[in-house]
Design an enzyme around this catalytic site. Structure first.
Site, PDB file in Angstrom:
ATOM      1  N   CYS A 197       0.834  -1.209   0.000  1.00  0.00           N
ATOM      2  CA  CYS A 197       0.000   0.000   0.000  1.00  0.00           C
ATOM      3  C   CYS A 197       0.870   1.262   0.000  1.00  0.00           C
ATOM      4  O   CYS A 197       1.508   1.549  -1.005  1.00  0.00           O
ATOM      5  CB  CYS A 197      -0.998  -0.054   1.144  1.00  0.00           C
ATOM      6  N   HIS A 228      -3.205  -5.210   1.563  1.00  0.00           N
ATOM      7  CA  HIS A 228      -2.571  -5.476   2.863  1.00  0.00           C
ATOM      8  C   HIS A 228      -2.593  -6.973   3.179  1.00  0.00           C
ATOM      9  O   HIS A 228      -3.545  -7.449   3.797  1.00  0.00           O
ATOM     10  CB  HIS A 228      -3.338  -4.736   3.962  1.00  0.00           C
ATOM     11  N   GLU A 275      -1.074  -8.429   5.416  1.00  0.00           N
ATOM     12  CA  GLU A 275      -0.991  -8.602   6.874  1.00  0.00           C
ATOM     13  C   GLU A 275      -2.366  -8.602   7.534  1.00  0.00           C
ATOM     14  O   GLU A 275      -2.498  -8.942   8.707  1.00  0.00           O
ATOM     15  CB  GLU A 275      -0.098  -7.500   7.487  1.00  0.00           C
TER      16      GLU A 275
END
Ligand code: GLN
Length: 186
Positions: free
Chosen positions: A75, A165, A167
């Site tokens: 990002c 993302h 994560e």
């Protein structure tokens, strides 16, 4: 395998968890001396303008730019790896791409959807005010993830940049494994 996470602004803890889930060791990088001993670096999501300014202030911009470190940018990290955004901001300029920031428009702040990822098949993507790749400036850049006709993942040698993302999703750790297997030589 020790993976550093640039920890000056943005989402750091989530990356730490995902790195552990993928089977690697995570280390927060706040200052130049923290770069010592890491095998790769993650530049997380956050606000690319702020991260760029702070990297410069702490001397991290030049150090990272001139290092041999494999880097995964997610990002805002994708924005920072790029060569341009059409706006005046501090960038690492390590990948031959330009990006469009907030490419999905203001009214679509964030969303989640499956995307096609090279070798991994469908991967769940969490997009938050996400950039997309605008132009690819050299043949060394390989497209590794797409959302329809939007380019949301690219790889160039030891660098990898993602609009979304990993994560923040259950299966995102696979993307870290992909990064280590394809960009980090050990
Ligand atoms: N729009 C932000 C930027 O360009 C990135 C948002 C994010 O990292 N979630 O810096």
């Amino acid at each position: 395998m020790i993976i550093g996470i640039l920890a000056i602004q943005g989402d750091v803890e989530e990356h730490e968890e995902a790195i552990k889930k993928a089977g690697y060791t995570a280390k927060k990088v706040k200052r130049v001396e923290d770069l010592e001993g890491i095998d790769a670096l993650i530049i997380p999501g956050g606000e690319s303008t702020a991260i760029g300014k702070l990297m410069k202030k702490y001397g991290l911009l030049e150090k990272i730019k001139n290092s041999d470190l494999p880097i995964l940018g997610t990002c805002a990290g994708m924005v920072l790896l790029s060569k341009g955004t059409g706006l005046n901001q501090i960038l690492l300029e390590l990948m031959d791409i330009t990006v469009k920031r907030n490419a999905y428009g203001r009214q679509v702040d964030s969303f989640e959807k499956e995307i096609e990822f090279k070798d991994l098949g469908k991967v769940y993507g969490v997009f938050i005010r996400a950039p997309v790749v605008d132009k690819i400036l050299s043949d060394d850049v390989e497209v590794i993830a797409k959302d329809g006709d939007k380019i949301v993942g690219v790889k160039q040698g030891k660098y990898m940049a993602l609009s979304f993302h990993p994560e923040l999703s259950e299966d995102g750790y696979k993307v870290y494994k992909y990064f280590v297997e394809n960009c980090v030589k050990k």
